[in-house]
Design an enzyme around this catalytic site. Sequence first.
Site, PDB file in Angstrom:
ATOM      1  N   ASP A 425      -9.870  -0.529   3.927  1.00  0.00           N
ATOM      2  CA  ASP A 425     -10.293  -1.911   4.118  1.00  0.00           C
ATOM      3  C   ASP A 425     -11.534  -1.986   5.008  1.00  0.00           C
ATOM      4  O   ASP A 425     -11.735  -1.165   5.902  1.00  0.00           O
ATOM      5  CB  ASP A 425      -9.163  -2.708   4.774  1.00  0.00           C
ATOM      6  CG  ASP A 425      -9.577  -4.127   5.086  1.00  0.00           C
ATOM      7  OD1 ASP A 425      -9.745  -4.909   4.139  1.00  0.00           O
ATOM      8  OD2 ASP A 425      -9.772  -4.442   6.285  1.00  0.00           O
ATOM      9  N   GLU A 480     -13.443  -0.445   0.106  1.00  0.00           N
ATOM     10  CA  GLU A 480     -13.750  -1.867  -0.022  1.00  0.00           C
ATOM     11  C   GLU A 480     -15.131  -2.081   0.596  1.00  0.00           C
ATOM     12  O   GLU A 480     -15.273  -2.325   1.791  1.00  0.00           O
ATOM     13  CB  GLU A 480     -12.706  -2.731   0.692  1.00  0.00           C
ATOM     14  CG  GLU A 480     -12.920  -4.213   0.416  1.00  0.00           C
ATOM     15  CD  GLU A 480     -12.429  -5.130   1.535  1.00  0.00           C
ATOM     16  OE1 GLU A 480     -12.025  -6.253   1.232  1.00  0.00           O
ATOM     17  OE2 GLU A 480     -12.478  -4.718   2.710  1.00  0.00           O
TER      18      GLU A 480
END
Length: 839
Positions: A425, A480
Amino acid sequence: MKTFVSLASHSAIPPPPSSITSFSKNSSGQISISYLQPIWAADRYRKNFPLSSIKFQQRLPGFAHEKIGHHSAISTAIKDTSITTHEEMENMDIFHVDPYLEKCKDHLFYRWRRYTEQKEAIEKYEGSLEDFARGYLKFGFIREDDGIVYREWAPAAQEAQLIGDFNGWHGSNHSMVKNQFGVWTIKIPDSNGKSPIPHGSKVKFHFKHDNGVWVDRIPAWITYATVDPTIFAAPYDGVYWDPPPSERYQFQYPRPPKPEAPRIYEAHVGMSSEEPRVSSYREFADNVLPRIKKNNYNTVQLMAIMEHSYYGSFGYHVTNFFAVSSRSGTPEDLKYLIDKAHSLGLQVLMDVVHSHASNNVTDGLNGFDVGQSTQLSYFHTEERGYHKLWDSRLFNYNNWEVLRFLLSNLRWWLDEYNFDGFRFDGVTSMLYHHHGINKSFTGDYSEYFGFDTDVDAVVYLMLANTVIHSILPDATVIAEDVSGMPTLGRPVSEGGVGFDYRLAMGIPDRWIDYLKNKSDDQWSMQEITSCLINRRYSEKCIAYAESHDQAIVGDKTMAFLLMDKDMYIGMSALEPASPIVDRGIALHKMIHFITMALGGDGYLNFMGNEFGHPEWIDFPREGNGWSYDKCRRQWNLVDTDHLRYKFMNAFDRAMNALEDSFQFLSSTKQIVSYTSDEEKVIVFERGDLVFVFNFHTENTYDGFKVGCDLPGKYRVALDSDALEFGGHGRVGHDVDHFTSPEGEPGKPETNFNNRPNSFKVLSPPQTCVAYYKVDESLNGIEHEAAEVYKAEEGLDHGAQEVSQLSNMLEGVEDSDLESAEVSEEDEEAEPITADLVTR
């Protein structure tokens, strides 16, 4: 995690040197990473390699203020280092893969030097990178034959004690000893053969910092933490987790093979219940995993696994990095979930958050920061250590113990829980000092490789990917990243950062922009196509139309954007659909299918969006009266047979089954042969299939000519307008589409849309159809064998019988079909047609 990059960045990646409408992925092979031999080397590095000597970790003087290019400091650093020769760096594979990188050589050489120096230092003082990533065998609570050893790195502490249930929370008899490297240690011997700290006991690290104040903190390496749910805003407690053998979960199933192309089902365990409450790992395993398997996904991506004290953070404000979220159960419960997924042939990825940490002091890693220097902390100091939009702390990736902590964290989840990989993330925030905040990436390579680049973080990510792929070569690791940094998805051995995939984050933003701001007649087929193919084909991408981000409070799911309040009153299949619902379901299918087919090398869908979940996601918070109403999944909608949600779900299942059969996501063949803004049509080939998308609101094109590569006979493979998908059944599935040659052989300029053959189709408005070429070497039985596309739960791999059709039917007579063996699962499965051939 939401990013803050301008929409302009989503079209930043320049096209490959070849034509943007006719291309193949780069064919250069990946170089394998050599396995590192595990040799544990206690604290040797500290004696010979004190923190103050790690000068190569720091950015070069003036590096943040001067323009990149043939920078003298960088050039000097390169010349003064003899780890890798200049000639070897000149020949790094990334420069052959992407010629645009040539102008960024100085930066990339510097980055590579930093990586190799750090890796070799770790190997020298810790034995190997793999052993360095086994910090959980040294820090935290370690069970030995005659007692328990507890270690904690807290160099800022002046005194320290271990307290908990086992000593009545009085630590005077359990003082810890600090060595010269800031590591506190205590060994508590067994008593009469019994553990001094019982399993399940609450524990905390009690220490005094330089102002004389004593504070309690959860141990940094704790593997379980709980909170009293009856007390509002109660602090978490660390829990000593060491269940007896009879209570430990034993894995029964091996990891499934890595799929050629991941079809990912992104899920949040806590909000997976139909009821307004937090769901458990075991409930998810028993109730949701079968749904995922039934819809032909091959990978599950689990969010919010790492412990986070604030539920509303969606799991992104992590407080305890080695602990599973106790809201949904125990470590053994999570192991049950992963093992159940593996038994169904599903890989399991974890959403790992190493981009930042919760700002919480009492129950988070931030509690170990008591004002010390950054080299004695997990985090940077002052502004560099704080993310102003996320209200969270930022790691100091330059610190030896931070590297140990984070690399060990990755290995812990792989080794202890059998995860198959990670989705990292917030990578954009890690890559740049500006964290992507209010930044538009135009595609100029200097934006990726310059003063704004956080080389410390990039080196950490290179080390992380090296560790992961060394431990588990078949791991799937996804970044990401919205910036599109080149080399992010190339192997570390080539000079890349090492991710297997990058999320194609510009695609959902483009769809949301269209749905919110443009009428149907304003949709540009060229813009849509450009957005979907706007990627670096030497680096793989995961495409998605919507994830959890698009539905967080303030936004809506795609289905709700399309149909809004009509979803409350117009979803009954017992009466004709309203124009809004008819359009909404049609576009929902088209958007998701074209995103899958054209947008990347893998596909992702968030839990519930496969059937058009209404409304939005809103976690319980003070602003909504702590309600769970929008923090759940209404499975009853898709399970109710007279509601139209079943149509979107059936199409999702069929398009996944189609990909499972034809493997078009992993194909190197992708050719966009035709786009027309006037006709609102897109035609392209992916793998062995020909796709025709008609976004026009009214026009039906009868006898519409589409180009193709191979001559022969084509039939419908998947039709969004089929009745079983809530369509109108206007396309004939029993029609043979014979090709006609186009132009002169060997002269592409004389072809039809640069394709040597063509066939004609019927294309109704707001529909999409995929066509496959019939293997005419088979006898006529393929029409009977291929018509039923069983994509129900129970099939070994979704719909393999179609993908293996040629091998199965070669030389088989019609009568032989009657004697074919069928498993009990196949007999019981309710057939879902993918319209390969009409019955």
